[in-house]
Motif scaffolding. Structure first.
Motif, PDB file in Angstrom:
ATOM      1  N   THR A 163      -5.474  18.589  -6.179  1.00  0.00           N
ATOM      2  CA  THR A 163      -6.301  18.527  -4.983  1.00  0.00           C
ATOM      3  C   THR A 163      -6.765  19.923  -4.610  1.00  0.00           C
ATOM      4  O   THR A 163      -7.909  20.136  -4.244  1.00  0.00           O
ATOM      5  CB  THR A 163      -5.503  17.933  -3.809  1.00  0.00           C
ATOM      6  N   LEU A 171      -6.952  12.641 -14.303  1.00  0.00           N
ATOM      7  CA  LEU A 171      -6.603  12.537 -12.887  1.00  0.00           C
ATOM      8  C   LEU A 171      -7.807  12.345 -11.975  1.00  0.00           C
ATOM      9  O   LEU A 171      -8.113  13.192 -11.139  1.00  0.00           O
ATOM     10  CB  LEU A 171      -5.843  13.784 -12.447  1.00  0.00           C
ATOM     11  N   PRO A 172      -8.512  11.219 -12.078  1.00  0.00           N
ATOM     12  CA  PRO A 172      -9.668  11.036 -11.207  1.00  0.00           C
ATOM     13  C   PRO A 172      -9.281  10.682  -9.776  1.00  0.00           C
ATOM     14  O   PRO A 172     -10.011  10.985  -8.846  1.00  0.00           O
ATOM     15  CB  PRO A 172     -10.417   9.875 -11.864  1.00  0.00           C
ATOM     16  N   VAL A 203     -11.672   1.406  -8.983  1.00  0.00           N
ATOM     17  CA  VAL A 203     -10.437   0.959  -8.360  1.00  0.00           C
ATOM     18  C   VAL A 203      -9.438   0.441  -9.394  1.00  0.00           C
ATOM     19  O   VAL A 203      -8.240   0.679  -9.285  1.00  0.00           O
ATOM     20  CB  VAL A 203     -10.755  -0.155  -7.338  1.00  0.00           C
ATOM     21  N   GLY A 209       0.800  -1.220   0.000  1.00  0.00           N
ATOM     22  CA  GLY A 209       0.000   0.000   0.000  1.00  0.00           C
ATOM     23  C   GLY A 209       0.828   1.263   0.000  1.00  0.00           C
ATOM     24  O   GLY A 209       0.290   2.350   0.024  1.00  0.00           O
ATOM     25  N   ASN A 210       2.143   1.128  -0.067  1.00  0.00           N
ATOM     26  CA  ASN A 210       3.003   2.291   0.046  1.00  0.00           C
ATOM     27  C   ASN A 210       2.826   3.213  -1.151  1.00  0.00           C
ATOM     28  O   ASN A 210       2.895   2.781  -2.294  1.00  0.00           O
ATOM     29  CB  ASN A 210       4.457   1.816   0.144  1.00  0.00           C
ATOM     30  N   GLN A 211       2.588   4.481  -0.863  1.00  0.00           N
ATOM     31  CA  GLN A 211       2.253   5.406  -1.944  1.00  0.00           C
ATOM     32  C   GLN A 211       3.464   5.883  -2.714  1.00  0.00           C
ATOM     33  O   GLN A 211       3.322   6.525  -3.752  1.00  0.00           O
ATOM     34  CB  GLN A 211       1.488   6.600  -1.375  1.00  0.00           C
ATOM     35  N   LEU A 219      -0.406  10.473   7.281  1.00  0.00           N
ATOM     36  CA  LEU A 219      -1.544   9.572   7.139  1.00  0.00           C
ATOM     37  C   LEU A 219      -1.692   8.587   8.281  1.00  0.00           C
ATOM     38  O   LEU A 219      -2.795   8.253   8.658  1.00  0.00           O
ATOM     39  CB  LEU A 219      -1.428   8.807   5.820  1.00  0.00           C
ATOM     40  N   TYR A 242      -1.146  17.074  -5.514  1.00  0.00           N
ATOM     41  CA  TYR A 242      -1.540  18.134  -4.601  1.00  0.00           C
ATOM     42  C   TYR A 242      -2.016  19.354  -5.365  1.00  0.00           C
ATOM     43  O   TYR A 242      -2.909  20.071  -4.921  1.00  0.00           O
ATOM     44  CB  TYR A 242      -0.363  18.490  -3.687  1.00  0.00           C
ATOM     45  N   LEU A 256      -6.934  11.014  -6.568  1.00  0.00           N
ATOM     46  CA  LEU A 256      -5.991  11.984  -6.006  1.00  0.00           C
ATOM     47  C   LEU A 256      -5.173  11.404  -4.867  1.00  0.00           C
ATOM     48  O   LEU A 256      -4.771  12.126  -3.966  1.00  0.00           O
ATOM     49  CB  LEU A 256      -6.769  13.215  -5.528  1.00  0.00           C
ATOM     50  N   THR A 257      -4.918  10.089  -4.899  1.00  0.00           N
ATOM     51  CA  THR A 257      -4.045   9.505  -3.887  1.00  0.00           C
ATOM     52  C   THR A 257      -2.660  10.111  -4.027  1.00  0.00           C
ATOM     53  O   THR A 257      -2.164  10.259  -5.142  1.00  0.00           O
ATOM     54  CB  THR A 257      -3.952   7.986  -4.112  1.00  0.00           C
ATOM     55  N   PRO A 258      -2.017  10.483  -2.918  1.00  0.00           N
ATOM     56  CA  PRO A 258      -0.694  11.101  -3.020  1.00  0.00           C
ATOM     57  C   PRO A 258       0.324  10.199  -3.707  1.00  0.00           C
ATOM     58  O   PRO A 258       0.347   8.997  -3.482  1.00  0.00           O
ATOM     59  CB  PRO A 258      -0.293  11.326  -1.569  1.00  0.00           C
TER      60      PRO A 258
END
Lengths: 415, 534
Positions: free
Chosen positions: A268, A253-254, A68, A36-38, A366, A265, A256-258
């Motif tokens: 965002t 860009l649907p 997803v 899960g690491n962004q 987070l 950002y 907006l996960t970092p």
């Protein structure tokens, strides 16, 4: 024993050692912690999203009807039929992909030097396999590793002059990641020319005697491959909705996960009124680098491809660490530029700074809740600075070689 | 004078005809049910039913033409107009506050006890005006009528869970398909301004009859309260509107000693002064306690099967029904024995603002195996990872306990996720369902004004399937879990200009430097040490 055989033997040993170490690490549970690491995976490349899409597909739900799954349908068809998607067998897949990528990089190096093997081969392979920017996303089973491998494979085939293989792998790559279309132009030039280093002696393509008429059939072949893959994807996923979910994601860009890039950002904090305009600006911004870099480095298209990979790593929509990682690893095949790099230490320190702070600030924001989104944003800005510094240095060095060695009493500058 | 006598007769007959007409065409009944619960609390349910005999809902295919004139005397005109305007066949709206504790209080009489606002309707499909358009119009019209923010039940909260919310009445056989639209808003607060329009829908308002007991000061002080509006059509009866108000009051809290006694005075601070003249029947039904000594006053009109009925119209006014218990309140020995077949607990685990884990724990209290339909309508803020769904029964992994899964994935910014499945729980067993979820990152403008509070997630609905049925019927019980609160990551709201400036500056700097390097010519400059000072 001949030199070539000695190099191959040591190369093979080193290779196996790196890969065995990687696979051992993959067998531990560290993979699951990193999924899960962004930094290591984005919304387009995350392993959990891939598993979710495959699961939905196997159970009769259209994975592209929800938000997803943003992987290409080609992944769906591969992972539901021949490739394993869960368990230890899938970690072997990523190790093999890394191995293939490293081998392709070594082959590109050999083609550039016009030798079957050299004593620097192990070093080049090590720069790819041991680069934490490459090896950590691969451990997190992010599909950006496959994109890197395909990029290197297409460069390798182009260096060897094999047009069909190049265009096929590039078409496959564009299907997995739309922004890789940037590499098309330098690859075509590379097919017309050769990968031998001409940085020291710039000439125009006309004076090198390149036959531009061969471009048309190459482009046609590429379009045919791309069209075939598109039809195959449509057939697999049962509709056209995959286009807006996969390719459209890089443009609109649907999610907006970092990420480690500059887009998330910015969009965002953007008000809805201005979103379409800035999405257009950011996408066109990627495209405007193609022509100038290819024109300026037309005599050494491999270097132009290298610089465009750097552009992608810095300015892509959903980057992970693998994209700038590929750029940094590919520096290994251009040792002629090393004496002319102006600030390698600064770049390295900026990279160190950013790569240590990004996961820390992400965690603080987070998970721990003691930090702000701004902390992480600032660290991604520093990361962008470090990538930009590396890019600028490589451009300068690539151009500076042509002027020659530094001499007493004279300085080289640009006006 | 002869003519004057004739005129008076005619006028009288004109006046008589409508009243005769109403007794044939419309019927209004009101009822109050009161029950003392095991933990000392008192459950009261007000139910006001108006039946429009022989009527049927409007055919949506006739929406293009003008409607037939509707004459209502007792039937609420405001609501009736809305129903005709949007051709609604069945409508259920509930506005609840508090958490219904199934383990202490058992099943409620009206099943819709999810916290906040819940609206679901069955409407017929037509080409004149699509269901979604009429759904939007209906939401906004009801929002205006009830002063509730039902207009925000838009596509981001609307689903179609046809297996869990079967129509309570009948659906007219027009040959067109009927579809359900369901939406819930868990963060809706209920207060007096929602009660006032509710009372305006009653023929006697709050002036006479049972509705005069509805005192907002005491009702909204209750441990749990909920008002609901149900509109349905029964083929042999006609259109029925049922307005209900349920509360759980706590006489122990208000009494000085530990007395469980209650009366209209102590519960509602009101008494019934007058009967509602248009009510055909007006009753109070009290469930008499079985295990303790009590006294009820005044004398009930009839006692049948432990239920004491009072006929308001025949009672002495002002009517103050009260139940007095002989001794102080004692918690019964079987205080924690389950009152329902199923106990449910739903939790959102995880302290990260990027990931979480949704876990549902079900306990079957029956002696037979239990099958339930589990409905989860999750807003798109929470993305499910269905491949991580794990089921443990009494600690042992068993993924076969889930069957008949239908999943409509969530579309970000557009549609919630609908997840329905049938779970089979063995008798006396506890089932643990857990699934990883991802929390979304919202755009600046999507965050609510108090962004750090978090978002309320609607309750999950469990529909019990009886042993001999293959799929649930509309009479099956529905259980609602409490709502959840999810904490999403927020950007810095003070920074939009700064962020745009920083990022654009960096990009412009890199762009400019790259193009500088690419376009400028190299020159070799001679640095002569002798001429350094010039």
């Amino acid at each position: 024993m001949s030199k070539t055989k000695r190099y191959s033997r040591s190369r093979g040993l080193a290779f196996s050692a790196f890969l065995a170490g990687r696979q051992l690490l993959a067998f531990s549970s560290s993979s699951r912690l990193l999924h899960g690491n962004q930094q290591f995976s984005s919304a387009l490349t995350s392993y959990s999203h891939l598993q979710e899409g495959v699961y939905l597909f196997k159970n009769g739900v259209d994975p592209y009807s929800g938000g997803v799954f943003r992987h290409s349908p080609l992944y769906l068809s591969l992972f539901t039929t021949i490739l394993p998607v869960t368990g230890t067998a899938s970690s072997v897949l990523w190790t093999l992909s890394d191995a293939l990528g490293a081998w392709a990089l070594v082959k590109i190096w050999n083609s550039r030097q016009c030798v079957p093997s050299s004593k620097r081969d192990t070093l080049v392979a090590a720069m790819y396999l041991l680069n934490p920017y490459i090896f950590l996303p691969s451990l997190a089973q992010s599909t950006s590793s496959f994109e890197n491998t395909l990029m290197l494979l297409s460069l390798m085939f182009a260096s060897q002059g094999r047009a069909s293989a190049t265009l096929l792998s590039l078409a496959f790559l564009v299907h997995l990641s739309l922004s890789s279309i940037l590499i098309l132009t330098p690859l075509l030039l590379l097919l017309l020319l050769d990968p031998v280093s001409r940085l020291a002696s710039p000439k125009s393509l006309f004076s090198l005697g390149v036959d531009f008429r061969r471009l048309i059939p190459f482009l046609g072949e590429f379009v045919i491959y791309l069209g075939t893959f598109t039809l195959l994807s449509t057939f697999t996923s049962g509709g056209w909705s995959w286009i807006t979910q996969t390719w459209g994601a890089s443009l609109s860009l649907p999610d907006l996960t970092p990420t480690t890039g500059m887009w998330w950002y910015f969009f965002t904090e953007m008000f809805d009124h201005f979103r379409p305009f800035f999405l257009m600006v950011f996408s066109v911004h990627l495209l405007i680098y193609i022509a100038p870099i290819c024109i300026k480095f037309q005599y050494d298209p491999l270097y132009a491809a290298f610089l465009l990979i750097g552009i992608l790593g810095t300015f892509k929509a959903y980057p992970t660490l693998s994209d700038p990682g590929l750029f940094l690893s590919m520096i290994a095949i251009f040792p002629e530029t090393y004496p002319y790099l102006r600030h390698p230490i600064v770049t390295a320190l900026l990279h160190l700074h950013a790569s240590l702070l990004m996961p820390l600030f992400n965690h603080l924001w987070l998970t721990q809740g003691t930090g702000n989104a701004n902390f992480y944003y600032a660290s991604t800005l520093v990361f962008a600075c470090s990538n930009g510094a590396a890019l600028l240095d490589c451009i300068w060095a690539g151009l500076r070689i042509a002027i020659g060695e530094e001499r007493e009493g004279y300085a080289v500058a640009q006006e | 004078m002869q003519a004057g006598w004739l005129v008076r007769l005619l006028l009288g007959s004109f006046l008589l005809v409508p009243t005769l007409g109403y007794s044939q065409l419309e019927q209004f009944d009101e009822e109050l049910t009161i029950k003392s619960l095991r933990d000392g609390k008192v459950f009261s349910k007000f139910s006001f039913t108006t039946i429009l005999k022989g009527a049927s809902p409007r055919d949506p295919r006739n929406l293009g033409t003008d409607d037939v004139s509707q004459h209502y005397i007792v039937f609420p005109l405001a609501l009736g107009q809305i129903l005709r305007e949007y051709a609604v066949t069945e409508l259920h709206l509930s506005l609840n506050a508090g958490k219904w504790n199934y383990d202490r209080w058992g099943y409620p009489e009206e099943p819709g006890v999810g916290t906040g606002a819940e609206l679901w309707t069955w409407m017929g499909d037509s080409t004149q005006s699509s269901i979604n358009e009429r759904w939007r119009g209906l939401r906004n019209a009801l929002a205006g009528l009830f002063c509730a923010s039902l207009g925000s039940l838009d596509e981001q909260r609307t689903t179609s869970p046809a297996r869990s919310f079967l129509p309570e009445g009948h659906l007219p056989d027009w040959g067109i398909p009927h579809q359900i639209r369901h939406a819930s808003l868990p963060s809706e607060n209920v207060c007096t301004e929602n009660l006032t329009p509710f009372l305006k829908l009653l023929p006697c308002k709050s002036l006479s009859g049972i509705a005069s007991l509805l005192n907002p000061h005491r009702l909204f002080d209750a441990d749990w309260h909920g008002m609901s509006v149900h509109v349905l059509w029964r083929e042999n009866r006609g259109v029925e509107i049922r307005l209900t108000f349920q509360t759980i009051s706590d006489p122990l809290r208000l009494s000085s000693g530990r007395k469980q006694d209650w009366s209209f005075r102590t519960l509602f601070d009101r008494t019934i002064e007058k009967t509602c003249p248009v009510a055909q029947s007006s009753r109070v039904v009290v469930t008499l306690p079985t295990s303790v000594a009590y006294a009820i006053e005044p004398e009930p009109s009839s006692v049948v099967l432990g239920l004491a009925s009072f006929d308001i119209s025949n009672s002495i006014k002002p009517l103050d029904i009260g139940l007095r218990f002989a001794g102080d309140f004692q918690y019964p020995v079987d205080f924690d024995a389950p009152l329902t077949s199923l106990s449910v607990q739903r939790i959102l685990h995880g302290s990260s603002q990027a990931y979480g884990q949704l876990s549902v724990k079900l306990t079957n209290h029956q002696a037979e195996p239990l099958r339930v339909v589990y409905l989860e309508t999750m807003p798109w803020l929470i993305q499910f990872y269905l491949h991580t769904l794990k089921i443990h029964i009494d600690g042992m992994r068993n993924d076969n306990a889930m069957s008949e899964v239908t999943y409509i994935p969530a579309v970000p910014h557009a549609r919630p996720a609908t997840f329905q499945c049938v779970l089979s729980i063995p008798s006396g067993a506890t089932m643990d369902l857990s699934m990883d979820v991802a929390k979304s990152f919202l755009r600046y403008t999507e965050h609510p004004p108090d962004a750090q509070r978090g978002w309320d997630l609607p309750p999950a609905v469990f529909t019990l399937i009886e042993a001999n049925q293959t799929s649930p019927l509309n009479t099956n019980r529905r259980l609602y879990t409490p709502t959840l609160l999810v904490d999403l990551a927020t950007p810095d709201f003070s920074m939009p200009y700064n962020v745009i400036i920083f990022t654009c500056s960096l990009i412009a700097f890199l762009f400019g430097s790259v193009f500088n390097l690419l376009t400028r010519k190299f020159v070799v400059v001679r640095i002569d040490p002798d001429k350094k000072n010039e």
